[in-house]
Design an enzyme around this catalytic site. Structure first.
Site, PDB file in Angstrom:
ATOM      1  N   CYS A 164       0.807  -1.221   0.000  1.00  0.00           N
ATOM      2  CA  CYS A 164       0.000   0.000   0.000  1.00  0.00           C
ATOM      3  C   CYS A 164       0.841   1.273   0.000  1.00  0.00           C
ATOM      4  CB  CYS A 164      -0.975   0.000   1.169  1.00  0.00           C
ATOM      5  SG  CYS A 164      -0.226  -0.122   2.799  1.00  0.00           S
ATOM      6  N   LYS A 184      -6.551  -8.850  11.384  1.00  0.00           N
ATOM      7  CA  LYS A 184      -6.424  -7.411  11.149  1.00  0.00           C
ATOM      8  C   LYS A 184      -7.790  -6.878  10.731  1.00  0.00           C
ATOM      9  CE  LYS A 184      -3.862  -3.954   8.471  1.00  0.00           C
ATOM     10  NZ  LYS A 184      -2.818  -3.729   7.462  1.00  0.00           N
ATOM     11  N   ARG A 195      -2.250   6.097   8.311  1.00  0.00           N
ATOM     12  CA  ARG A 195      -2.285   6.271   6.857  1.00  0.00           C
ATOM     13  C   ARG A 195      -1.767   7.639   6.453  1.00  0.00           C
ATOM     14  NH1 ARG A 195      -8.109   3.159   6.115  1.00  0.00           N
ATOM     15  NH2 ARG A 195      -7.254   1.062   6.460  1.00  0.00           N
ATOM     16  N   ARG A 229     -10.763  -0.852   2.414  1.00  0.00           N
ATOM     17  CA  ARG A 229     -10.088  -2.153   2.528  1.00  0.00           C
ATOM     18  C   ARG A 229     -10.974  -3.194   3.186  1.00  0.00           C
ATOM     19  NH1 ARG A 229      -4.537   0.995   4.141  1.00  0.00           N
ATOM     20  NH2 ARG A 229      -4.023   1.576   2.011  1.00  0.00           N
ATOM     21  N   GLU A 270      -9.123 -17.105  10.773  1.00  0.00           N
ATOM     22  CA  GLU A 270      -7.994 -16.460  10.089  1.00  0.00           C
ATOM     23  C   GLU A 270      -6.662 -16.880  10.718  1.00  0.00           C
ATOM     24  OE1 GLU A 270      -7.650 -14.668   7.469  1.00  0.00           O
ATOM     25  OE2 GLU A 270      -9.486 -13.534   7.050  1.00  0.00           O
ATOM     26  N   LYS A 321      -4.773  -6.846  15.430  1.00  0.00           N
ATOM     27  CA  LYS A 321      -4.653  -5.409  15.181  1.00  0.00           C
ATOM     28  C   LYS A 321      -6.026  -4.844  14.834  1.00  0.00           C
ATOM     29  CE  LYS A 321      -2.324  -2.121  12.090  1.00  0.00           C
ATOM     30  NZ  LYS A 321      -1.510  -1.956  10.860  1.00  0.00           N
TER      31      LYS A 321
END
Length: 327
Positions: A123, A196, A206, A218, A234, A249
């Site tokens: 990113c 996340k 950001r 996202r 996950e 996170k």
């Protein structure tokens, strides 16, 4: 009735007794410090991050100096984020041998004894600001995996101890593990941003690393804040693919997730106290609504929930002894 035989206040009557009976403690080795390294900055020209008071974008030389300073205070680990001078659609600077992160890794492994961890994502390096390849406004999962793995391999070749994929593309841990192993880096660890969330607490970050997406969001790859069972899946998938350390996170708004992950998997677990959490506490202290005891309490809560490692922008404050304990 146990009273007056059982008096719980006896366990709290002095600071010394409270200290020796503390169930949870914070140590320097618990902390990982995120360093933002910007390619075009000149030495000594650190950029203050307005949305994260007290934090800076560093030149390569200044980042090395700051890492050395903190190492003398007890720092054990750093997490590197790079900001390239040039971006393109494929984020080629992310996996360049001469990339800013690769240069920083090489210097840190040569000049310090720190554990060097690298953020693996596209990113910050792409013109569109998304975590993978974009085609017709869609973030492509499978097509992005090779570039993410190339990035991780380039970090390992530079000397990184741990690579940390943060993109949340499906299958990326397995592809990274395979490419690292094929490249002779079987001993390089993977710390996966496994759970996340698509969180509003990322906004200052950001801005800090210039990675806001140029369109959309996202939410197609980062998790919904409503879900915890999904987080466990996950984590399980990433461990099956070869992750050595798993991460939740953000941290403070997801303490329940940290606890569930630690209890379920009993694996080394990291938690990222993200930029919004940092800035929120800083703002509260600046306004005198809070004292810096709130910082210590927030860190303690993350450790108490089950995190073995805490990624926090407050790391220097802890190492410098600026945080008042709450014992």
């Amino acid at each position: 009735m146990n009273f007056p035989t059982r008096r719980m206040r006896r366990l709290r009557k002095t600071p010394q007794i409270r200290k020796i009976l503390s169930e949870t403690t914070l140590q320097a080795e618990d902390f990982i410090y995120p360093l933002f390294i910007k390619e075009e900055l000149e030495e000594g020209a650190g950029e203050h991050i307005d949305t994260m008071p007290g934090q800076y974008r560093y030149s390569l030389e200044d980042a090395i100096d700051e890492a050395k300073r903190l190492e003398k205070l007890g720092l054990e680990s750093v997490l590197l984020f790079g900001m390239p001078e040039e971006k393109d659609e494929l984020g080629t600077s992310a996996y360049s041998d001469e990339g800013i992160v690769q240069q920083a890794v090489h210097r840190l492994k040569k000049e310090t004894d720190l554990v060097v961890i690298t953020d693996v994502c596209l990113c910050q390096y792409t013109t569109h600001g998304h975590c993978g390849i974009v085609e017709n406004g869609k973030i492509l999962n499978d097509e992005s995996l090779r570039l993410l793995a190339k990035t991780a391999l380039s970090h390992a070749e530079a000397g990184a101890d741990i690579v940390a994929p943060s993109d949340m593309m499906d299958g990326r841990v397995g592809v990274i593990r395979e490419m690292l192993d094929d490249g002779g880096f079987q001993d390089t660890l993977i710390m996966s941003y496994a759970a996340k969330y698509a969180s509003s607490f990322y906004a200052p970050f950001r801005d800090a690393v210039c990675s806001s997406p140029s369109f959309g969001d996202r939410k197609t790859h980062q998790m919904s804040p409503a879900n915890v069972e999904e987080a466990l899946l996950e984590v399980e998938l990433d461990l099956d693919e070869g992750a050595d350390i798993i991460m939740v996170k953000p941290a403070m708004a997801y303490l329940d997730v940290i606890q569930r992950v630690k209890e379920e998997f009993r694996m080394p677990t990291a938690a990222y106290q993200v930029s919004g959490e940092y800035s929120m506490l800083r703002a509260g202290i600046e306004a005198q609504y809070l004292t810096n005891e709130a910082i210590y309490e927030s860190l303690l809560s993350i450790k108490r929930a089950g995190a073995d490692l805490i990624i926090s922008h407050f790391t220097p404050d802890f190492l410098e002894g600026k945080l008042d304990t709450i014992c």
